[in-house]
Enzyme design. Structure first.
Site: not given
Length: 571
Positions: A407, A539, A541
Protein backbone atom coordinates in the site's frame (compact mmCIF):
# COMPACT_ATOMS: atom_id res chain seq x y z
CA UNK A 1 -29.89 -26.43 15.69
CA UNK A 2 -26.79 -24.23 15.76
CA UNK A 3 -24.85 -24.36 19.00
CA UNK A 4 -23.19 -21.32 20.56
CA UNK A 5 -19.92 -20.94 22.42
CA UNK A 6 -19.64 -17.52 24.08
CA UNK A 7 -16.22 -16.28 25.20
CA UNK A 8 -16.09 -13.54 27.84
CA UNK A 9 -13.16 -11.93 29.62
CA UNK A 10 -12.44 -10.76 33.13
CA UNK A 11 -9.92 -8.80 35.23
CA UNK A 12 -8.13 -7.00 32.35
CA UNK A 13 -8.64 -6.30 28.66
CA UNK A 14 -6.39 -7.83 26.01
CA UNK A 15 -6.23 -11.09 27.94
CA UNK A 16 -6.40 -13.27 24.84
CA UNK A 17 -10.10 -13.98 24.32
CA UNK A 18 -9.64 -13.92 20.55
CA UNK A 19 -6.97 -16.64 20.63
CA UNK A 20 -9.04 -18.79 23.01
CA UNK A 21 -12.11 -18.33 20.79
CA UNK A 22 -10.16 -19.14 17.61
CA UNK A 23 -8.48 -22.16 19.21
CA UNK A 24 -11.82 -23.49 20.46
CA UNK A 25 -13.28 -23.14 16.98
CA UNK A 26 -10.31 -24.98 15.49
CA UNK A 27 -10.77 -27.89 17.93
CA UNK A 28 -14.44 -28.14 16.99
CA UNK A 29 -13.49 -28.16 13.31
CA UNK A 30 -11.21 -31.15 13.92
CA UNK A 31 -14.38 -33.07 14.85
CA UNK A 32 -15.75 -32.39 11.37
CA UNK A 33 -18.05 -29.58 12.49
CA UNK A 34 -18.63 -26.38 10.52
CA UNK A 35 -17.81 -23.32 12.60
CA UNK A 36 -18.42 -19.59 12.21
CA UNK A 37 -17.50 -16.68 14.48
CA UNK A 38 -18.89 -13.34 15.66
CA UNK A 39 -16.96 -10.60 17.46
CA UNK A 40 -18.84 -8.13 19.67
CA UNK A 41 -17.11 -4.78 20.22
CA UNK A 42 -18.85 -2.56 22.77
CA UNK A 43 -17.60 0.78 21.38
CA UNK A 44 -19.97 3.31 19.76
CA UNK A 45 -18.13 3.44 16.44
CA UNK A 46 -20.06 1.87 13.57
CA UNK A 47 -16.89 -0.01 12.62
CA UNK A 48 -13.15 0.07 13.21
CA UNK A 49 -12.39 2.05 10.04
CA UNK A 50 -11.79 5.42 11.71
CA UNK A 51 -9.87 4.08 14.72
CA UNK A 52 -6.16 4.78 15.02
CA UNK A 53 -3.98 1.65 14.88
CA UNK A 54 -2.12 3.00 17.93
CA UNK A 55 -5.41 3.21 19.84
CA UNK A 56 -7.06 -0.08 18.94
CA UNK A 57 -4.60 -2.11 16.91
CA UNK A 58 -4.90 -3.11 13.28
CA UNK A 59 -8.00 -2.41 11.23
CA UNK A 60 -8.71 -5.71 9.50
CA UNK A 61 -10.45 -5.63 6.10
CA UNK A 62 -12.81 -8.35 4.90
CA UNK A 63 -13.74 -9.45 1.37
CA UNK A 64 -16.93 -7.36 1.41
CA UNK A 65 -15.00 -4.25 2.44
CA UNK A 66 -15.94 -4.39 6.10
CA UNK A 67 -13.40 -2.66 8.36
CA UNK A 68 -13.41 -4.69 11.55
CA UNK A 69 -11.58 -5.66 14.72
CA UNK A 70 -8.28 -7.51 14.37
CA UNK A 71 -9.74 -10.60 16.10
CA UNK A 72 -11.73 -11.38 12.95
CA UNK A 73 -8.36 -11.84 11.28
CA UNK A 74 -7.56 -14.49 13.88
CA UNK A 75 -10.84 -16.25 13.13
CA UNK A 76 -10.21 -16.27 9.40
CA UNK A 77 -6.66 -17.54 9.79
CA UNK A 78 -7.39 -20.25 12.38
CA UNK A 79 -10.73 -21.42 10.99
CA UNK A 80 -10.20 -20.99 7.22
CA UNK A 81 -13.24 -18.70 7.10
CA UNK A 82 -14.23 -15.81 4.88
CA UNK A 83 -16.28 -13.55 7.13
CA UNK A 84 -18.43 -10.49 6.38
CA UNK A 85 -19.02 -7.18 8.14
CA UNK A 86 -22.10 -8.79 9.71
CA UNK A 87 -19.77 -10.97 11.78
CA UNK A 88 -18.61 -7.88 13.69
CA UNK A 89 -21.21 -6.35 16.02
CA UNK A 90 -20.59 -2.94 17.60
CA UNK A 91 -22.74 -0.86 19.92
CA UNK A 92 -22.89 1.72 17.13
CA UNK A 93 -24.28 -0.83 14.65
CA UNK A 94 -26.89 -2.08 17.11
CA UNK A 95 -28.13 1.39 18.08
CA UNK A 96 -28.15 2.49 14.42
CA UNK A 97 -30.28 -0.51 13.41
CA UNK A 98 -32.62 0.01 16.37
CA UNK A 99 -33.07 3.74 15.76
CA UNK A 100 -33.75 3.16 12.05
CA UNK A 101 -36.50 0.71 13.02
CA UNK A 102 -37.93 3.19 15.52
CA UNK A 103 -37.99 5.94 12.87
CA UNK A 104 -39.87 3.63 10.50
CA UNK A 105 -42.46 3.01 13.20
CA UNK A 106 -41.69 -0.68 13.58
CA UNK A 107 -42.44 -0.58 17.32
CA UNK A 108 -46.01 0.74 16.87
CA UNK A 109 -45.75 3.51 19.44
CA UNK A 110 -44.04 1.50 22.17
CA UNK A 111 -41.31 3.01 24.32
CA UNK A 112 -38.03 1.67 22.91
CA UNK A 113 -35.78 0.50 25.74
CA UNK A 114 -32.47 -1.27 26.34
CA UNK A 115 -34.47 -4.24 27.66
CA UNK A 116 -36.07 -5.83 25.75
CA UNK A 117 -35.59 -4.02 22.44
CA UNK A 118 -31.82 -3.51 22.39
CA UNK A 119 -31.07 -6.93 23.86
CA UNK A 120 -33.47 -8.57 21.39
CA UNK A 121 -31.73 -6.78 18.51
CA UNK A 122 -28.40 -8.25 19.67
CA UNK A 123 -29.82 -11.77 19.97
CA UNK A 124 -31.59 -11.58 16.60
CA UNK A 125 -28.37 -10.37 14.93
CA UNK A 126 -26.38 -13.28 16.38
CA UNK A 127 -28.97 -15.87 15.35
CA UNK A 128 -29.24 -14.43 11.84
CA UNK A 129 -25.50 -14.41 11.19
CA UNK A 130 -25.00 -17.85 12.79
CA UNK A 131 -27.29 -19.42 10.19
CA UNK A 132 -25.52 -18.03 7.11
CA UNK A 133 -23.81 -20.89 5.21
CA UNK A 134 -20.02 -20.62 5.24
CA UNK A 135 -18.25 -19.77 1.99
CA UNK A 136 -15.82 -22.68 2.32
CA UNK A 137 -18.28 -25.56 2.86
CA UNK A 138 -21.62 -24.04 1.88
CA UNK A 139 -23.08 -25.60 5.04
CA UNK A 140 -25.01 -23.86 7.79
CA UNK A 141 -22.61 -23.71 10.75
CA UNK A 142 -22.95 -26.35 13.45
CA UNK A 143 -21.31 -24.04 15.99
CA UNK A 144 -21.04 -20.26 16.28
CA UNK A 145 -18.24 -18.81 18.41
CA UNK A 146 -19.26 -15.46 19.94
CA UNK A 147 -16.50 -13.36 21.47
CA UNK A 148 -17.79 -10.74 23.88
CA UNK A 149 -15.31 -7.87 23.67
CA UNK A 150 -14.30 -5.75 26.62
CA UNK A 151 -14.23 -6.87 30.23
CA UNK A 152 -17.14 -8.13 32.33
CA UNK A 153 -18.24 -5.26 34.55
CA UNK A 154 -17.57 -2.50 32.01
CA UNK A 155 -20.55 -0.17 31.58
CA UNK A 156 -20.43 -0.40 27.79
CA UNK A 157 -20.52 -4.22 27.88
CA UNK A 158 -23.60 -4.42 30.13
CA UNK A 159 -26.27 -4.63 27.36
CA UNK A 160 -24.37 -7.44 25.64
CA UNK A 161 -23.92 -9.41 28.86
CA UNK A 162 -27.65 -9.06 29.53
CA UNK A 163 -28.39 -10.17 25.95
CA UNK A 164 -26.28 -13.29 26.49
CA UNK A 165 -28.06 -13.97 29.78
CA UNK A 166 -31.35 -14.02 27.91
CA UNK A 167 -29.87 -15.84 24.93
CA UNK A 168 -28.93 -18.93 26.97
CA UNK A 169 -32.64 -19.50 27.65
CA UNK A 170 -33.65 -18.75 24.05
CA UNK A 171 -31.40 -21.48 22.61
CA UNK A 172 -31.44 -23.93 25.55
CA UNK A 173 -28.66 -25.16 27.87
CA UNK A 174 -27.51 -27.94 25.52
CA UNK A 175 -26.85 -25.33 22.80
CA UNK A 176 -25.05 -22.75 24.93
CA UNK A 177 -21.57 -22.89 26.48
CA UNK A 178 -19.84 -19.98 28.23
CA UNK A 179 -16.04 -19.86 28.39
CA UNK A 180 -14.72 -17.21 30.75
CA UNK A 181 -11.12 -16.12 30.21
CA UNK A 182 -9.51 -14.70 33.32
CA UNK A 183 -6.12 -13.72 34.68
CA UNK A 184 -4.12 -15.79 37.14
CA UNK A 185 -1.31 -13.38 38.08
CA UNK A 186 2.02 -14.53 39.44
CA UNK A 187 3.15 -12.17 42.21
CA UNK A 188 5.76 -11.96 44.92
CA UNK A 189 9.40 -12.96 45.06
CA UNK A 190 8.52 -16.67 45.08
CA UNK A 191 6.17 -16.31 42.08
CA UNK A 192 2.97 -17.55 43.71
CA UNK A 193 -0.17 -17.76 41.54
CA UNK A 194 -3.12 -15.77 42.90
CA UNK A 195 -6.73 -16.87 42.33
CA UNK A 196 -8.54 -13.90 43.89
CA UNK A 197 -8.85 -11.86 40.62
CA UNK A 198 -10.46 -14.82 38.88
CA UNK A 199 -12.74 -15.50 41.85
CA UNK A 200 -13.90 -11.87 41.83
CA UNK A 201 -14.41 -11.90 38.06
CA UNK A 202 -16.55 -15.07 38.18
CA UNK A 203 -18.53 -13.67 41.10
CA UNK A 204 -19.27 -10.51 39.11
CA UNK A 205 -20.29 -12.59 36.08
CA UNK A 206 -22.65 -14.66 38.22
CA UNK A 207 -24.14 -11.46 39.64
CA UNK A 208 -25.06 -10.52 36.07
CA UNK A 209 -26.86 -13.82 35.55
CA UNK A 210 -24.23 -15.82 33.67
CA UNK A 211 -22.44 -18.87 35.07
CA UNK A 212 -19.28 -19.98 33.24
CA UNK A 213 -19.20 -23.57 32.03
CA UNK A 214 -15.45 -23.41 31.36
CA UNK A 215 -12.66 -21.33 32.89
CA UNK A 216 -9.60 -20.55 30.76
CA UNK A 217 -6.98 -19.09 33.09
CA UNK A 218 -4.19 -17.04 31.55
CA UNK A 219 -0.88 -17.14 33.38
CA UNK A 220 2.81 -17.00 32.69
CA UNK A 221 3.28 -20.49 34.18
CA UNK A 222 1.23 -23.73 34.34
CA UNK A 223 -1.10 -24.35 37.28
CA UNK A 224 0.66 -24.85 40.59
CA UNK A 225 -0.43 -27.69 42.88
CA UNK A 226 -3.90 -27.12 44.30
CA UNK A 227 -4.79 -24.14 42.05
CA UNK A 228 -7.35 -26.03 39.95
CA UNK A 229 -9.05 -27.41 43.08
CA UNK A 230 -9.13 -23.97 44.69
CA UNK A 231 -10.60 -22.34 41.60
CA UNK A 232 -13.25 -25.04 41.36
CA UNK A 233 -14.24 -24.60 45.00
CA UNK A 234 -14.72 -20.83 44.78
CA UNK A 235 -16.04 -20.54 41.22
CA UNK A 236 -18.38 -23.56 41.20
CA UNK A 237 -16.85 -24.84 37.95
CA UNK A 238 -15.86 -28.52 37.73
CA UNK A 239 -12.13 -29.15 37.93
CA UNK A 240 -12.22 -30.90 34.54
CA UNK A 241 -13.60 -27.65 33.05
CA UNK A 242 -10.78 -25.41 34.28
CA UNK A 243 -7.90 -24.97 31.83
CA UNK A 244 -4.42 -23.60 32.27
CA UNK A 245 -3.56 -21.35 29.33
CA UNK A 246 0.02 -20.57 30.20
CA UNK A 247 2.63 -18.96 27.99
CA UNK A 248 3.60 -21.24 25.07
CA UNK A 249 6.33 -21.40 22.48
CA UNK A 250 3.88 -19.71 20.12
CA UNK A 251 0.17 -18.95 19.86
CA UNK A 252 -0.09 -21.87 17.41
CA UNK A 253 0.41 -24.17 20.40
CA UNK A 254 -2.68 -22.90 22.27
CA UNK A 255 -5.11 -25.29 20.49
CA UNK A 256 -2.74 -28.17 21.29
CA UNK A 257 -2.53 -27.05 24.91
CA UNK A 258 -6.33 -26.98 25.24
CA UNK A 259 -6.80 -30.31 23.48
CA UNK A 260 -4.26 -32.03 25.72
CA UNK A 261 -6.19 -30.87 28.78
CA UNK A 262 -9.49 -32.29 27.48
CA UNK A 263 -11.23 -29.29 25.92
CA UNK A 264 -12.83 -31.37 23.15
CA UNK A 265 -14.38 -33.78 25.63
CA UNK A 266 -15.74 -30.95 27.81
CA UNK A 267 -17.27 -29.13 24.83
CA UNK A 268 -18.74 -32.34 23.43
CA UNK A 269 -20.37 -33.16 26.76
CA UNK A 270 -21.77 -29.67 27.36
CA UNK A 271 -23.08 -29.16 23.83
CA UNK A 272 -24.27 -32.76 23.34
CA UNK A 273 -22.23 -33.10 20.18
CA UNK A 274 -23.29 -36.29 18.44
CA UNK A 275 -20.17 -38.00 17.10
CA UNK A 276 -22.12 -40.69 15.15
CA UNK A 277 -24.01 -37.90 13.43
CA UNK A 278 -20.84 -36.53 11.86
CA UNK A 279 -20.05 -38.16 8.55
CA UNK A 280 -16.80 -40.10 8.14
CA UNK A 281 -15.61 -37.80 5.34
CA UNK A 282 -15.96 -34.76 7.59
CA UNK A 283 -14.14 -36.55 10.42
CA UNK A 284 -11.32 -37.43 8.03
CA UNK A 285 -11.07 -33.77 6.98
CA UNK A 286 -10.86 -32.81 10.65
CA UNK A 287 -8.12 -35.37 11.33
CA UNK A 288 -6.14 -34.09 8.34
CA UNK A 289 -6.55 -30.49 9.52
CA UNK A 290 -5.27 -31.40 12.98
CA UNK A 291 -2.25 -33.26 11.57
CA UNK A 292 -1.31 -30.26 9.42
CA UNK A 293 -1.76 -27.85 12.33
CA UNK A 294 0.46 -29.95 14.60
CA UNK A 295 3.18 -30.08 11.97
CA UNK A 296 3.00 -26.31 11.47
CA UNK A 297 3.16 -25.64 15.22
CA UNK A 298 6.16 -27.97 15.59
CA UNK A 299 8.10 -25.97 13.02
CA UNK A 300 7.90 -22.92 15.28
CA UNK A 301 9.65 -24.86 18.03
CA UNK A 302 12.45 -26.17 15.83
CA UNK A 303 15.94 -24.71 15.72
CA UNK A 304 15.60 -23.27 12.21
CA UNK A 305 17.82 -20.70 10.52
CA UNK A 306 16.82 -17.09 11.22
CA UNK A 307 15.96 -14.52 8.54
CA UNK A 308 15.93 -10.86 9.58
CA UNK A 309 13.26 -8.58 8.14
CA UNK A 310 13.28 -4.84 8.90
CA UNK A 311 9.72 -3.48 9.02
CA UNK A 312 9.86 0.28 8.48
CA UNK A 313 6.49 1.62 9.56
CA UNK A 314 4.52 4.34 11.33
CA UNK A 315 2.93 2.46 14.24
CA UNK A 316 5.76 0.22 15.44
CA UNK A 317 5.23 1.21 19.09
CA UNK A 318 2.16 -1.08 19.12
CA UNK A 319 2.82 -4.40 17.39
CA UNK A 320 -0.94 -5.13 17.25
CA UNK A 321 -1.07 -2.35 14.63
CA UNK A 322 0.61 -4.83 12.27
CA UNK A 323 -0.71 -8.13 13.61
CA UNK A 324 -1.73 -9.55 10.19
CA UNK A 325 1.63 -8.55 8.76
CA UNK A 326 3.41 -10.34 11.62
CA UNK A 327 1.32 -13.45 10.99
CA UNK A 328 2.00 -13.29 7.26
CA UNK A 329 5.76 -13.17 7.90
CA UNK A 330 5.49 -16.06 10.37
CA UNK A 331 3.40 -18.17 7.99
CA UNK A 332 5.76 -17.54 5.08
CA UNK A 333 8.94 -18.16 7.08
CA UNK A 334 7.74 -21.38 8.71
CA UNK A 335 6.61 -22.73 5.36
CA UNK A 336 10.11 -21.90 4.07
CA UNK A 337 11.69 -23.64 7.09
CA UNK A 338 12.96 -20.40 8.58
CA UNK A 339 12.29 -18.39 11.73
CA UNK A 340 11.63 -14.70 11.10
CA UNK A 341 13.24 -12.07 13.31
CA UNK A 342 11.36 -8.80 12.83
CA UNK A 343 13.45 -5.66 13.31
CA UNK A 344 10.97 -2.85 14.06
CA UNK A 345 11.99 0.54 12.72
CA UNK A 346 9.98 3.75 13.00
CA UNK A 347 10.13 5.51 9.62
CA UNK A 348 10.71 8.94 11.17
CA UNK A 349 13.82 7.61 12.96
CA UNK A 350 15.60 7.26 9.60
CA UNK A 351 15.19 10.95 8.78
CA UNK A 352 17.69 13.79 9.26
CA UNK A 353 15.48 15.46 11.86
CA UNK A 354 16.08 12.48 14.17
CA UNK A 355 19.83 12.60 13.46
CA UNK A 356 19.81 16.17 14.81
CA UNK A 357 17.53 15.51 17.82
CA UNK A 358 18.48 11.93 18.79
CA UNK A 359 21.56 10.66 16.92
CA UNK A 360 21.70 7.40 18.91
CA UNK A 361 18.17 6.44 17.81
CA UNK A 362 18.96 7.48 14.24
CA UNK A 363 22.08 5.34 14.00
CA UNK A 364 20.44 2.40 15.80
CA UNK A 365 17.55 2.49 13.32
CA UNK A 366 19.83 2.57 10.31
CA UNK A 367 21.89 -0.23 11.83
CA UNK A 368 18.76 -2.41 11.83
CA UNK A 369 17.99 -1.54 8.20
CA UNK A 370 21.54 -2.25 7.08
CA UNK A 371 21.69 -5.55 9.00
CA UNK A 372 18.38 -6.87 7.63
CA UNK A 373 18.15 -9.65 5.08
CA UNK A 374 14.99 -8.04 3.71
CA UNK A 375 13.02 -4.80 4.08
CA UNK A 376 9.26 -4.41 4.31
CA UNK A 377 7.39 -1.09 4.25
CA UNK A 378 3.71 -1.53 5.23
CA UNK A 379 0.65 0.69 4.82
CA UNK A 380 -0.19 3.80 6.80
CA UNK A 381 -1.79 7.22 6.74
CA UNK A 382 -0.35 10.71 7.26
CA UNK A 383 3.00 12.30 6.43
CA UNK A 384 4.94 11.31 9.56
CA UNK A 385 7.86 9.03 8.68
CA UNK A 386 7.20 8.96 4.93
CA UNK A 387 10.62 10.36 3.98
CA UNK A 388 12.23 7.67 6.14
CA UNK A 389 10.21 5.01 4.31
CA UNK A 390 11.36 6.46 0.98
CA UNK A 391 14.98 6.21 2.19
CA UNK A 392 14.42 2.57 3.23
CA UNK A 393 13.03 1.73 -0.22
CA UNK A 394 16.03 3.48 -1.80
CA UNK A 395 18.46 1.49 0.34
CA UNK A 396 16.82 -1.78 -0.69
CA UNK A 397 16.84 -0.80 -4.37
CA UNK A 398 20.43 0.45 -4.49
CA UNK A 399 21.92 -2.37 -2.39
CA UNK A 400 19.94 -5.26 -3.92
CA UNK A 401 18.22 -6.06 -0.63
CA UNK A 402 14.91 -7.94 -1.04
CA UNK A 403 12.04 -5.47 -0.63
CA UNK A 404 8.28 -5.71 -0.23
CA UNK A 405 6.16 -2.56 -0.20
CA UNK A 406 2.49 -2.77 0.79
CA UNK A 407 0.00 0.00 0.00
CA UNK A 408 1.96 3.06 1.19
CA UNK A 409 5.12 0.97 0.78
CA UNK A 410 4.14 0.43 -2.87
CA UNK A 411 3.69 4.19 -3.31
CA UNK A 412 6.92 5.29 -1.58
CA UNK A 413 8.91 2.85 -3.74
CA UNK A 414 7.43 4.56 -6.82
CA UNK A 415 8.21 8.03 -5.42
CA UNK A 416 11.84 7.10 -4.71
CA UNK A 417 12.26 5.61 -8.18
CA UNK A 418 10.80 8.73 -9.78
CA UNK A 419 13.16 10.97 -7.81
CA UNK A 420 16.34 8.89 -7.97
CA UNK A 421 16.16 7.21 -11.38
CA UNK A 422 13.73 9.21 -13.51
CA UNK A 423 15.06 12.63 -12.53
CA UNK A 424 11.76 13.89 -11.16
CA UNK A 425 13.37 15.65 -8.20
CA UNK A 426 10.14 17.05 -6.69
CA UNK A 427 8.13 13.84 -7.11
CA UNK A 428 5.79 13.17 -4.20
CA UNK A 429 2.31 12.07 -3.23
CA UNK A 430 -0.47 14.66 -3.27
CA UNK A 431 -1.48 13.16 0.10
CA UNK A 432 1.66 14.62 1.69
CA UNK A 433 2.39 17.55 -0.63
CA UNK A 434 -0.80 18.82 -2.33
CA UNK A 435 1.23 21.46 -4.22
CA UNK A 436 3.81 19.12 -5.76
CA UNK A 437 4.42 19.70 -9.45
CA UNK A 438 5.19 16.03 -10.01
CA UNK A 439 2.39 14.10 -8.25
CA UNK A 440 3.40 10.46 -8.62
CA UNK A 441 0.55 9.46 -6.28
CA UNK A 442 -2.88 11.09 -6.52
CA UNK A 443 -6.29 10.94 -4.85
CA UNK A 444 -8.63 8.49 -6.56
CA UNK A 445 -11.40 10.39 -8.37
CA UNK A 446 -14.29 8.21 -7.15
CA UNK A 447 -13.45 8.56 -3.43
CA UNK A 448 -15.41 10.87 -1.11
CA UNK A 449 -12.85 13.51 0.00
CA UNK A 450 -14.86 14.61 3.06
CA UNK A 451 -16.37 11.57 4.81
CA UNK A 452 -13.83 9.23 6.41
CA UNK A 453 -15.75 6.12 7.52
CA UNK A 454 -16.14 3.39 4.91
CA UNK A 455 -15.28 5.62 1.94
CA UNK A 456 -11.97 4.12 0.80
CA UNK A 457 -11.50 1.56 -1.94
CA UNK A 458 -12.15 -1.46 0.24
CA UNK A 459 -12.42 -5.23 0.08
CA UNK A 460 -11.58 -7.99 -2.36
CA UNK A 461 -10.94 -6.92 -5.95
CA UNK A 462 -9.49 -8.53 -9.05
CA UNK A 463 -5.97 -7.80 -10.26
CA UNK A 464 -4.90 -8.90 -13.75
CA UNK A 465 -1.27 -9.56 -14.61
CA UNK A 466 -0.15 -7.95 -17.85
CA UNK A 467 0.57 -10.25 -20.76
CA UNK A 468 4.12 -9.18 -21.61
CA UNK A 469 7.43 -11.00 -21.55
CA UNK A 470 8.74 -9.34 -18.36
CA UNK A 471 5.58 -10.14 -16.37
CA UNK A 472 5.38 -13.74 -17.56
CA UNK A 473 8.95 -14.27 -16.32
CA UNK A 474 8.62 -12.19 -13.17
CA UNK A 475 8.99 -13.83 -9.77
CA UNK A 476 5.76 -12.35 -8.37
CA UNK A 477 3.71 -13.78 -11.25
CA UNK A 478 5.24 -17.22 -10.71
CA UNK A 479 4.73 -17.03 -6.95
CA UNK A 480 1.02 -16.61 -7.61
CA UNK A 481 1.08 -19.85 -9.58
CA UNK A 482 1.14 -18.03 -12.94
CA UNK A 483 -2.52 -17.09 -12.52
CA UNK A 484 -3.71 -14.42 -14.91
CA UNK A 485 -6.18 -12.97 -12.40
CA UNK A 486 -5.82 -12.87 -8.60
CA UNK A 487 -8.09 -11.57 -5.83
CA UNK A 488 -6.70 -9.58 -2.90
CA UNK A 489 -8.09 -7.07 -0.39
CA UNK A 490 -7.59 -3.32 -0.68
CA UNK A 491 -7.76 -0.34 1.67
CA UNK A 492 -6.62 2.93 0.10
CA UNK A 493 -7.60 6.39 -1.15
CA UNK A 494 -4.56 7.20 -3.29
CA UNK A 495 -3.16 5.56 -6.42
CA UNK A 496 -0.23 5.86 -8.82
CA UNK A 497 -0.80 8.74 -11.26
CA UNK A 498 -1.43 7.21 -14.73
CA UNK A 499 0.35 10.17 -16.35
CA UNK A 500 3.71 8.99 -14.96
CA UNK A 501 3.41 5.27 -15.77
CA UNK A 502 5.34 5.41 -19.04
CA UNK A 503 8.35 7.26 -17.63
CA UNK A 504 8.54 4.90 -14.64
CA UNK A 505 8.27 1.77 -16.79
CA UNK A 506 10.70 3.05 -19.42
CA UNK A 507 13.31 3.35 -16.67
CA UNK A 508 12.75 -0.18 -15.34
CA UNK A 509 9.96 -0.04 -12.74
CA UNK A 510 7.39 -2.42 -14.21
CA UNK A 511 3.73 -2.40 -13.19
CA UNK A 512 3.00 -6.06 -13.80
CA UNK A 513 -0.46 -6.11 -12.23
CA UNK A 514 -3.37 -3.75 -12.94
CA UNK A 515 -7.03 -3.64 -11.98
CA UNK A 516 -9.23 -5.99 -14.01
CA UNK A 517 -12.03 -3.45 -14.55
CA UNK A 518 -10.14 -0.68 -16.37
CA UNK A 519 -6.52 -1.79 -16.66
CA UNK A 520 -5.42 1.75 -15.71
CA UNK A 521 -5.01 1.38 -11.94
CA UNK A 522 -1.55 0.11 -10.95
CA UNK A 523 -1.65 -2.69 -8.34
CA UNK A 524 1.60 -4.71 -8.52
CA UNK A 525 5.10 -3.54 -9.35
CA UNK A 526 8.42 -5.31 -9.74
CA UNK A 527 11.81 -3.79 -10.44
CA UNK A 528 14.03 -5.02 -13.25
CA UNK A 529 17.47 -6.44 -12.42
CA UNK A 530 16.88 -6.86 -8.71
CA UNK A 531 16.78 -10.07 -6.58
CA UNK A 532 13.29 -9.22 -5.30
CA UNK A 533 11.81 -5.73 -5.34
CA UNK A 534 8.01 -6.00 -5.25
CA UNK A 535 5.20 -3.65 -4.29
CA UNK A 536 1.46 -4.24 -4.00
CA UNK A 537 -1.27 -1.62 -3.70
CA UNK A 538 -3.39 -4.25 -1.96
CA UNK A 539 -2.78 -5.79 1.47
CA UNK A 540 -1.77 -9.44 0.90
CA UNK A 541 -1.42 -9.97 4.68
CA UNK A 542 -5.21 -9.97 5.08
CA UNK A 543 -5.66 -13.39 3.49
CA UNK A 544 -2.56 -15.19 4.71
CA UNK A 545 -3.18 -18.61 6.27
CA UNK A 546 -0.85 -20.77 8.41
CA UNK A 547 -0.98 -23.59 5.88
CA UNK A 548 -1.27 -21.30 2.83
CA UNK A 549 1.05 -18.30 3.18
CA UNK A 550 0.73 -15.14 1.09
CA UNK A 551 2.80 -15.26 -2.16
CA UNK A 552 4.41 -11.77 -1.83
CA UNK A 553 5.53 -12.58 1.72
CA UNK A 554 6.75 -16.01 0.66
CA UNK A 555 8.79 -14.35 -2.06
CA UNK A 556 10.33 -11.89 0.41
CA UNK A 557 11.36 -14.65 2.84
CA UNK A 558 12.68 -16.88 0.05
CA UNK A 559 14.72 -14.03 -1.43
CA UNK A 560 16.00 -12.89 1.98
CA UNK A 561 17.12 -16.44 2.81
CA UNK A 562 18.65 -17.15 -0.60
CA UNK A 563 16.06 -19.75 -1.64
CA UNK A 564 14.03 -17.86 -4.25
CA UNK A 565 15.78 -19.02 -7.43
CA UNK A 566 15.65 -22.66 -6.40
CA UNK A 567 11.96 -22.31 -5.48
CA UNK A 568 11.04 -20.65 -8.79
CA UNK A 569 12.88 -23.33 -10.76
CA UNK A 570 10.56 -25.93 -9.22
CA UNK A 571 7.41 -24.09 -10.30
Amino acid sequence: MTKYVVVSGGVISGIGKGIIASSTGLLLETLGLTVTAIKIDPYLNIDAGTLSPLDHGEVFVLDDGGEVDLDLGNYERYLELTLTRENNITTGKIYKALIERERRGDFLGKTVQVVPHLTNEIQDWIERVAKIPTSSSGRVPDVCIVELGGTVGDIESAPFVEAMRQFQFRVGPENFCLIHVSLLPVVGVVGEQKTKPTQASVRELRGLGLSPDILACRSSIPFEDGIREKLSMFSQVAESNIFSVHDCTSLYHVPILLKNQGMIEVLSSKLKINYPGISKSLKDEGDDLWAQWNEFARRKARNLDVVKIAVVGKYTHLIDSYISLVKALEHASLNCNRIVDILWVEGSDLEKSTLESDPLRYHDSWKKVCAADGILVPGGFGSRGVEGMILAARWAREHSVPYLGICLGFQVASIDFARSVCGLKTAHSSEFDPETKEPIVIFMPEIDPVTLGGTMRLGSRATKFTNDDFTLHSSIYKLYGSQEVIYERFRHRYEINPEFINVLEDNGLKFVGRDLETGTRMEVLQLEDHPYFVGTQYHPEYITRPLKPSPPFTGLILAASGQLKEHLNKL
